[in-house]
Design an enzyme around this catalytic site. Sequence first.
Site, short mmCIF file in Angstrom:
data_model
loop_
_atom_site.label_atom_id
_atom_site.label_comp_id
_atom_site.label_asym_id
_atom_site.label_seq_id
_atom_site.Cartn_x
_atom_site.Cartn_y
_atom_site.Cartn_z
N VAL A 140 0.96 -1.36 -0.02
CA VAL A 140 -0.10 -0.14 0.06
C VAL A 140 0.86 1.19 -0.11
O VAL A 140 1.72 1.45 0.74
CB VAL A 140 -0.97 0.11 1.38
CG1 VAL A 140 -1.87 1.29 1.19
CG2 VAL A 140 -1.83 -1.30 1.26
N LYS A 141 0.67 2.13 -1.01
CA LYS A 141 1.32 3.25 -1.07
C LYS A 141 0.85 4.41 -0.25
O LYS A 141 -0.25 4.88 -0.35
CB LYS A 141 1.66 3.61 -2.43
CG LYS A 141 2.50 2.65 -3.37
CD LYS A 141 2.33 3.22 -4.72
CE LYS A 141 3.59 4.28 -4.95
NZ LYS A 141 3.62 4.87 -6.60
N ILE A 142 1.62 4.92 0.55
CA ILE A 142 1.61 6.41 1.28
C ILE A 142 2.28 7.30 1.03
O ILE A 142 3.51 6.98 1.19
CB ILE A 142 1.26 5.98 2.93
CG1 ILE A 142 0.21 4.91 3.21
CG2 ILE A 142 1.23 7.48 3.58
CD1 ILE A 142 0.02 4.44 4.52
#
Length: 374
Positions: A140-142
Amino acid sequence: MADDRLAALTAAGVSIWLDDLSRGRLVSGDLRRLIDDKHVVGVTSNPTTFAAALAHGEVYTPQIRELARRGATVEEAVRMLTVVDAQEACDLFRGAWEASDGVDGRVSLEVNPELAGNCEATVLEAVSLMRAVGRPNLYVKIPATRASLPAVTEALALGVDINVTLIFSVERYREVMAAYLAGLERALDAGVPLSGVHSVASFFVSRVDAEVDKRLEEIGSDDALALRGMAGLANSRLAHQAFRETFAGPRWERLVAKGARVQRPLWASTGVKNPAYPDTMYVTGLAVPGTVNTMPEATLSAFADHGSLRRADNGEAVTGRAAEAREVIDAIAATGVDLAGAFTVLERDGVDRFIRSWVELHETVGRSMEAATG
């Protein structure tokens, strides 16, 4: 020779990831071909690539029609479209994930970029994406905004694997690594096995040159103009020096003893923006063991055709040039370039670009759903 060059890059310890994911690549078998023939062991996506894929991809039409028939909202439709792409890509990379003990074979999917300043909502979105995709090899990209770093720590503590993106400065990179270490410590306290917690930190390269070059050209002196095209590599080499410093010492050794893994540096934005520059400069110049280079396909093809490792087969292109990199950054600052200001602009514009693409993505899906229902 293409296989030889890409195989040599892989043998040098660089994981080759593709910076593009679309239904077209999945349906056509193109992504499978890149995995089988071009040593690609991961893929990254973001709202911009998805928006472009939706705008020009009729392969999404059947699913959009079905979602419209079922009365899905635009938000629900966007989630399902992107989740299906991520699931299918994760399945393609499952073999690489297993062979690398979870290090590679990864697919990255971005949280809603409009949540960048909301820690609680970002964490909830990260957990929701992980559950929706339901594959162990999802990242998951943050975004690495200062307001989002607590969300990185919290999500990691919950066992969500994170790709921290939009890192431009060494200072912010150190904060990202600190957030990772804090996440590991919280995961350990919660009884989460550290051997299963993975993360990469996406450090952007060519966008730095584009912004700094513009400022050097505005200054216009001979000294300033001579430094064009040098900031991106120098900044990245100093980032790698910070990486080596962070993942050493007593704090890190305590975590390693509990099974912790390093947060690998990922070189992002490695396609040249200025056509006057060598088209493989951000691959050759940043080849060092234990890193990821996520490339647009044009850069991947260019390296396969004529890329060279030079000294990079043992990492000297990076680890052996930290002092030189510091001299370059100091020289750029001496011309009058406000590097801190440049990094601030790059981060703000990066988030804004993703938000615009996010809005465009929803608008495109909304129009397609309206057309599907007549």
